[in-house]
Design a protein around this motif. Structure first.
Motif, PDB file in Angstrom:
ATOM      1  N   PRO A  27       0.809  -1.224   0.000  1.00  0.00           N
ATOM      2  CA  PRO A  27       0.000   0.000   0.000  1.00  0.00           C
ATOM      3  C   PRO A  27       0.842   1.275   0.000  1.00  0.00           C
ATOM      4  CG  PRO A  27      -0.208  -1.143   2.115  1.00  0.00           C
ATOM      5  CD  PRO A  27       0.552  -2.044   1.198  1.00  0.00           C
ATOM      6  N   VAL A  28       2.024   1.224   0.579  1.00  0.00           N
ATOM      7  CA  VAL A  28       2.915   2.392   0.556  1.00  0.00           C
ATOM      8  C   VAL A  28       3.336   2.680  -0.888  1.00  0.00           C
ATOM      9  CG1 VAL A  28       5.153   3.287   1.316  1.00  0.00           C
ATOM     10  CG2 VAL A  28       3.725   2.005   2.912  1.00  0.00           C
ATOM     11  N   ALA A  29       3.691   1.632  -1.622  1.00  0.00           N
ATOM     12  CA  ALA A  29       4.097   1.792  -3.021  1.00  0.00           C
ATOM     13  C   ALA A  29       2.947   2.333  -3.867  1.00  0.00           C
ATOM     14  CB  ALA A  29       4.597   0.456  -3.569  1.00  0.00           C
ATOM     15  N   ARG A  30       1.758   1.808  -3.649  1.00  0.00           N
ATOM     16  CA  ARG A  30       0.586   2.290  -4.400  1.00  0.00           C
ATOM     17  C   ARG A  30       0.353   3.780  -4.139  1.00  0.00           C
ATOM     18  NH1 ARG A  30      -3.504  -2.189  -5.773  1.00  0.00           N
ATOM     19  NH2 ARG A  30      -4.760  -0.409  -6.364  1.00  0.00           N
ATOM     20  N   ALA A  31       0.456   4.188  -2.887  1.00  0.00           N
ATOM     21  CA  ALA A  31       0.230   5.593  -2.534  1.00  0.00           C
ATOM     22  C   ALA A  31       1.291   6.495  -3.155  1.00  0.00           C
ATOM     23  CB  ALA A  31       0.221   5.761  -1.018  1.00  0.00           C
ATOM     24  N   LEU A  32       2.531   6.046  -3.180  1.00  0.00           N
ATOM     25  CA  LEU A  32       3.594   6.858  -3.768  1.00  0.00           C
ATOM     26  C   LEU A  32       3.385   7.031  -5.267  1.00  0.00           C
ATOM     27  CD1 LEU A  32       6.139   8.482  -3.322  1.00  0.00           C
ATOM     28  CD2 LEU A  32       7.457   6.400  -3.720  1.00  0.00           C
ATOM     29  N   VAL A  33       2.995   5.972  -5.958  1.00  0.00           N
ATOM     30  CA  VAL A  33       2.728   6.076  -7.398  1.00  0.00           C
ATOM     31  C   VAL A  33       1.571   7.035  -7.640  1.00  0.00           C
ATOM     32  CG1 VAL A  33       1.847   4.802  -9.399  1.00  0.00           C
ATOM     33  CG2 VAL A  33       3.727   3.882  -8.062  1.00  0.00           C
ATOM     34  N   ARG A  34       0.506   6.897  -6.880  1.00  0.00           N
ATOM     35  CA  ARG A  34      -0.656   7.786  -7.040  1.00  0.00           C
ATOM     36  C   ARG A  34      -0.241   9.243  -6.841  1.00  0.00           C
ATOM     37  NH1 ARG A  34      -3.947   5.176  -4.088  1.00  0.00           N
ATOM     38  NH2 ARG A  34      -3.248   6.011  -2.132  1.00  0.00           N
ATOM     39  N   THR A  35       0.550   9.511  -5.805  1.00  0.00           N
ATOM     40  CA  THR A  35       1.013  10.868  -5.532  1.00  0.00           C
ATOM     41  C   THR A  35       1.910  11.384  -6.650  1.00  0.00           C
ATOM     42  OG1 THR A  35       0.865  10.480  -3.156  1.00  0.00           O
ATOM     43  CG2 THR A  35       2.279  12.293  -3.870  1.00  0.00           C
ATOM     44  N   ALA A  36       2.823  10.556  -7.117  1.00  0.00           N
ATOM     45  CA  ALA A  36       3.740  10.978  -8.179  1.00  0.00           C
ATOM     46  C   ALA A  36       2.993  11.325  -9.456  1.00  0.00           C
ATOM     47  CB  ALA A  36       4.768   9.877  -8.449  1.00  0.00           C
ATOM     48  N   LEU A  37       1.969  10.559  -9.789  1.00  0.00           N
ATOM     49  CA  LEU A  37       1.254  10.794 -11.042  1.00  0.00           C
ATOM     50  C   LEU A  37       0.356  12.022 -10.996  1.00  0.00           C
ATOM     51  CD1 LEU A  37       0.422   7.179 -12.227  1.00  0.00           C
ATOM     52  CD2 LEU A  37       2.316   8.668 -12.906  1.00  0.00           C
ATOM     53  N   THR A  38       0.068  12.540  -9.806  1.00  0.00           N
ATOM     54  CA  THR A  38      -0.716  13.773  -9.738  1.00  0.00           C
ATOM     55  C   THR A  38       0.111  14.974 -10.184  1.00  0.00           C
ATOM     56  OG1 THR A  38      -0.152  14.176  -7.419  1.00  0.00           O
ATOM     57  CG2 THR A  38      -2.162  12.913  -7.854  1.00  0.00           C
ATOM     58  N   ASP A  39       1.433  14.793 -10.295  1.00  0.00           N
ATOM     59  CA  ASP A  39       2.306  15.892 -10.690  1.00  0.00           C
ATOM     60  C   ASP A  39       2.332  16.167 -12.192  1.00  0.00           C
ATOM     61  OD1 ASP A  39       2.996  16.271  -8.088  1.00  0.00           O
ATOM     62  OD2 ASP A  39       5.068  15.613  -8.294  1.00  0.00           O
ATOM     63  N   ILE A  40       1.705  15.314 -13.001  1.00  0.00           N
ATOM     64  CA  ILE A  40       1.744  15.554 -14.436  1.00  0.00           C
ATOM     65  C   ILE A  40       0.332  15.710 -14.987  1.00  0.00           C
ATOM     66  CG2 ILE A  40       4.001  14.560 -14.907  1.00  0.00           C
ATOM     67  CD1 ILE A  40       2.748  11.978 -15.642  1.00  0.00           C
ATOM     68  N   GLU A  41       0.205  16.598 -15.951  1.00  0.00           N
ATOM     69  CA  GLU A  41      -1.107  16.968 -16.466  1.00  0.00           C
ATOM     70  C   GLU A  41      -1.824  15.813 -17.156  1.00  0.00           C
ATOM     71  OE1 GLU A  41      -2.670  20.057 -19.777  1.00  0.00           O
ATOM     72  OE2 GLU A  41      -1.215  20.812 -18.328  1.00  0.00           O
ATOM     73  N   SER A  42      -1.199  15.194 -18.123  1.00  0.00           N
ATOM     74  CA  SER A  42      -1.800  14.068 -18.842  1.00  0.00           C
ATOM     75  C   SER A  42      -1.155  12.794 -18.337  1.00  0.00           C
ATOM     76  CB  SER A  42      -1.580  14.213 -20.346  1.00  0.00           C
ATOM     77  OG  SER A  42      -2.203  15.366 -20.825  1.00  0.00           O
ATOM     78  N   SER A  43      -1.502  12.424 -17.126  1.00  0.00           N
ATOM     79  CA  SER A  43      -0.829  11.295 -16.487  1.00  0.00           C
ATOM     80  C   SER A  43      -1.295   9.972 -17.080  1.00  0.00           C
ATOM     81  CB  SER A  43      -1.083  11.314 -14.985  1.00  0.00           C
ATOM     82  OG  SER A  43      -2.397  10.923 -14.715  1.00  0.00           O
ATOM     83  N   PRO A  44      -0.467   8.944 -16.900  1.00  0.00           N
ATOM     84  CA  PRO A  44      -0.939   7.589 -17.229  1.00  0.00           C
ATOM     85  C   PRO A  44      -2.128   7.250 -16.339  1.00  0.00           C
ATOM     86  CG  PRO A  44       1.438   7.623 -16.920  1.00  0.00           C
ATOM     87  CD  PRO A  44       0.907   8.959 -16.468  1.00  0.00           C
ATOM     88  N   ASP A  45      -2.807   6.192 -16.672  1.00  0.00           N
ATOM     89  CA  ASP A  45      -3.942   5.743 -15.874  1.00  0.00           C
ATOM     90  C   ASP A  45      -3.455   5.379 -14.476  1.00  0.00           C
ATOM     91  OD1 ASP A  45      -6.595   4.857 -15.308  1.00  0.00           O
ATOM     92  OD2 ASP A  45      -5.860   2.807 -15.585  1.00  0.00           O
ATOM     93  N   THR A  46      -3.883   6.136 -13.491  1.00  0.00           N
ATOM     94  CA  THR A  46      -3.409   5.956 -12.121  1.00  0.00           C
ATOM     95  C   THR A  46      -3.808   4.598 -11.557  1.00  0.00           C
ATOM     96  OG1 THR A  46      -3.592   8.333 -11.797  1.00  0.00           O
ATOM     97  CG2 THR A  46      -3.391   7.000  -9.825  1.00  0.00           C
ATOM     98  N   ASP A  47      -5.020   4.145 -11.833  1.00  0.00           N
ATOM     99  CA  ASP A  47      -5.464   2.849 -11.315  1.00  0.00           C
ATOM    100  C   ASP A  47      -4.585   1.724 -11.851  1.00  0.00           C
ATOM    101  OD1 ASP A  47      -7.524   4.043  -9.887  1.00  0.00           O
ATOM    102  OD2 ASP A  47      -8.999   3.712 -11.474  1.00  0.00           O
ATOM    103  N   THR A  48      -4.265   1.774 -13.133  1.00  0.00           N
ATOM    104  CA  THR A  48      -3.408   0.753 -13.730  1.00  0.00           C
ATOM    105  C   THR A  48      -2.004   0.825 -13.152  1.00  0.00           C
ATOM    106  OG1 THR A  48      -4.701   0.788 -15.774  1.00  0.00           O
ATOM    107  CG2 THR A  48      -2.492  -0.176 -15.901  1.00  0.00           C
ATOM    108  N   ALA A  49      -1.482   2.038 -12.995  1.00  0.00           N
ATOM    109  CA  ALA A  49      -0.142   2.201 -12.417  1.00  0.00           C
ATOM    110  C   ALA A  49      -0.087   1.642 -10.997  1.00  0.00           C
ATOM    111  CB  ALA A  49       0.262   3.676 -12.427  1.00  0.00           C
TER     112      ALA A  49
END
Length: 148
Positions: A27-49
């Motif tokens: 869950p820590v890894a999932r949260a970090l990926v979700r947070t990182a992807l909020t930094d880009i405008e056209s992010s990859p699919d967060t759920d898939t990441a």
């Protein structure tokens, strides 16, 4: 967590975090990926990441002996993102890049679908040796902005 998340100010942006060798790392890894992807405008699919990251981290915990920590690296690229999980086991992950002959997950088993998900849902994936074991990675492309 074994250490703080380290945001590396560079182009492309990247994050690196050391995770404990336990299922609590998922869950820590999932949260970090979700947070990182909020930094880009056209992010990859967060759920898939998040799903693919969870699979990589869970595999590293399950298939790497000992208590050596796992390292998660997230890179935001102009075309999407790349996620890597480093562990201390130098052996390559099963059928990550190409399925073996007649290899299909048993529908009655709870395990055995992680690498299939990574192969199917990522734009590319693979593994490489590192000085202390291996890194297993996947990339996801950015999604086009939604039209209103």
């Amino acid at each position: 967590m074994n250490g703080p998340a380290l945001h590396e100010p560079s182009s492309p942006a990247s994050w690196r975090i050391t995770l404990p060798h336990t299922t609590a790392a998922v869950p820590v890894a999932r949260a970090l990926v979700r947070t990182a992807l909020t930094d880009i405008e056209s992010s990859p699919d967060t759920d898939t990441a998040e799903l693919l990251t969870a699979e990589l981290v869970a595999n590293a915990v399950e298939h790497t002996g000992g208590q050596d920590p796992i390292e998660l690296v997230i890179e935001l690229l102009p075309t999407g993102c790349q996620v890597e999980v480093h562990d201390s086991n130098p052996l390559p992950p099963g059928d990550l890049t190409a399925p073996g002959p007649h290899v299909e997950p048993d529908p009655w088993q709870e395990h055995g679908r992680g690498l299939l998900l990574i192969r199917t849902l990522s734009s590319s994936c693979g593994h490489r040796p590192t000085a202390s074991g291996k890194a297993v990675w996947f990339t996801l492309p950015t999604r086009p902005p939604h039209a209103c």
